[in-house]
Each structure stands twice: as C-alpha cells, then as structure tokens.
Design an enzyme around this catalytic site. Structure first.
Site, PDB file in Angstrom:
ATOM      1  CG  ASN A  43      -0.436  -0.244   2.527  1.00 29.64           C
ATOM      2  OD1 ASN A  43       0.639  -0.816   2.668  1.00 29.64           O
ATOM      3  ND2 ASN A  43      -1.146   0.176   3.554  1.00 29.64           N
ATOM      4  CD  GLU A  56      -5.216  -6.042  -1.370  1.00 26.93           C
ATOM      5  OE1 GLU A  56      -4.587  -4.986  -1.181  1.00 26.93           O
ATOM      6  OE2 GLU A  56      -6.171  -6.401  -0.667  1.00 26.93           O
TER       7      GLU A  56
HETATM    8  N1  THU Z   1      -5.314  -1.602   2.368  1.00 29.35           N
HETATM    9  C1  THU Z   1      -4.734  -2.415   1.445  1.00 29.35           C
HETATM   10  O1  THU Z   1      -3.570  -2.223   1.070  1.00 29.35           O
HETATM   11  N2  THU Z   1      -5.463  -3.441   0.933  1.00 29.35           N
HETATM   12  C2  THU Z   1      -6.760  -3.694   1.263  1.00 29.35           C
HETATM   13  O2  THU Z   1      -7.398  -4.529   0.640  1.00 29.35           O
HETATM   14  C3  THU Z   1      -7.382  -2.980   2.373  1.00 29.35           C
HETATM   15  C4  THU Z   1      -6.670  -1.766   2.841  1.00 29.35           C
HETATM   16  C5  THU Z   1      -4.543  -0.478   2.892  1.00 29.35           C
HETATM   17  C6  THU Z   1      -5.043   0.862   2.459  1.00 29.35           C
HETATM   18  C7  THU Z   1      -4.543   1.751   3.558  1.00 29.35           C
HETATM   19  O3  THU Z   1      -3.227   2.164   3.245  1.00 29.35           O
HETATM   20  C8  THU Z   1      -4.502   0.862   4.782  1.00 29.35           C
HETATM   21  O4  THU Z   1      -4.592  -0.466   4.310  1.00 29.35           O
HETATM   22  C9  THU Z   1      -5.608   1.112   5.768  1.00 29.35           C
HETATM   23  O5  THU Z   1      -6.837   1.115   5.144  1.00 29.35           O
END
Ligand code: THU
Length: 135
Positions: A43, A56
């Site tokens: 992320n 993802e």
């Molecule tokens: N996040 C992801 O990377 N994948 C997901 O499917 C759910 C949420 C990240 C986004 C954000 O940086 C952090 O988790 C908190 O929401």
C-alpha cells in the site's frame, strides 16, 4: 513454481516497502502468474487520503502493465493484524475484472493464511460481460 507458503512469504516481505504513515497499517501483496512470474505490491498512502492505493491493486497494475492480463492465478495478501488481511471491495472489483477464479491467500500477523477463490468473496460481480450483454 512457488508454493502458497512462499507466495505468502513474499507478500510479508513487501510489508517493509509499504508507505503507510497515516493508517500505520502496512499491507503487502504478491501475484503469481501461470508461467511462474510474480508481481509484488504494497500500500502507498498519500496526504490526500483518497489518493491511497492498496497493496493488491499496486501488484495488479504492475502485472497488467507488464503484459500479464489473462494468466493471473493467485494473490497473497499479508498484514500484521490478528485477522486475516482481506481484500477491500475496490480490490475485489479490480481483481475480478481479470480473473474471478483468482485464488486469494489472506494472511494474518502470525503468518497463518487461508485460501478462497475470489468468486466466493465477490459473488455476482459487475464484469466485462455485464457491459456486453444486450440492452
Ligand atoms: N489496504 C490495502 O492495502 N489493501 C486492502 O485490501 C485494504 C486496505 C490499505 C489501504 C490503507 O493504506 C490501509 O490499508 C488502511 O486502510
């Protein structure tokens, strides 16, 4: 070909690359293609919070932009939480575009993971076929 365990471990490795200063919730992902190619992601958050991209979708756009569109087989998703790191709705939608049968390996902080085909987590999705039906 990587085992599920090895793919999950690559997703855990990506936690180090995550940029998550606002949520403090790093996520790592790794997509395996039919020929064994792997694309990883994390992320990447932003001070304009809505501009954040999930791990993802980072991995997915890397795969598709490198020509891997029709051969995505598995994605591992890793977080440090107590619950399995499930893909959010936007990620389910994006992944489903390319393979509703994609295997989702959702891992939690203690390293355990579970496996589901995407269509079980995202039934009746709006997909390319929906748009090409007769109106
Ligand atoms: N996040 C992801 O990377 N994948 C997901 O499917 C759910 C949420 C990240 C986004 C954000 O940086 C952090 O988790 C908190 O929401």
């Amino acid at each position: 070909m990587l085992t599920d365990r090895e793919l999950v471990d690559l997703a855990f490795d990506m936690l180090e690359r995550a940029y998550a200063p606002y949520s403090n919730f790093p996520v790592g992902a790794a997509i395996a293609c039919a020929d064994g190619t792997v694309f990883t992601g994390c992320n990447v958050e932003n001070a304009a919070f809505g501009s954040t991209i999930c791990a993802e979708r980072t991995a997915l756009v890397k795969a598709v932009s490198e020509g891997h569109r029709d051969d995505l087989e598995r994605i591992a998703i890793a977080g440090r939480g107590q619950d399995y790191c499930w893909p959010c709705g936007a990620c389910r939608q994006m992944l489903s575009e390319f393979n509703p049968e994609l295997i989702i390996l959702a891992a939690r902080g203690d390293g355990q993971f579970v496996s589901y085909p995407l269509h079980q987590l995202f039934p009746h999705g709006f997909g390319p076929g929906t748009l090409t039906q007769e109106r």
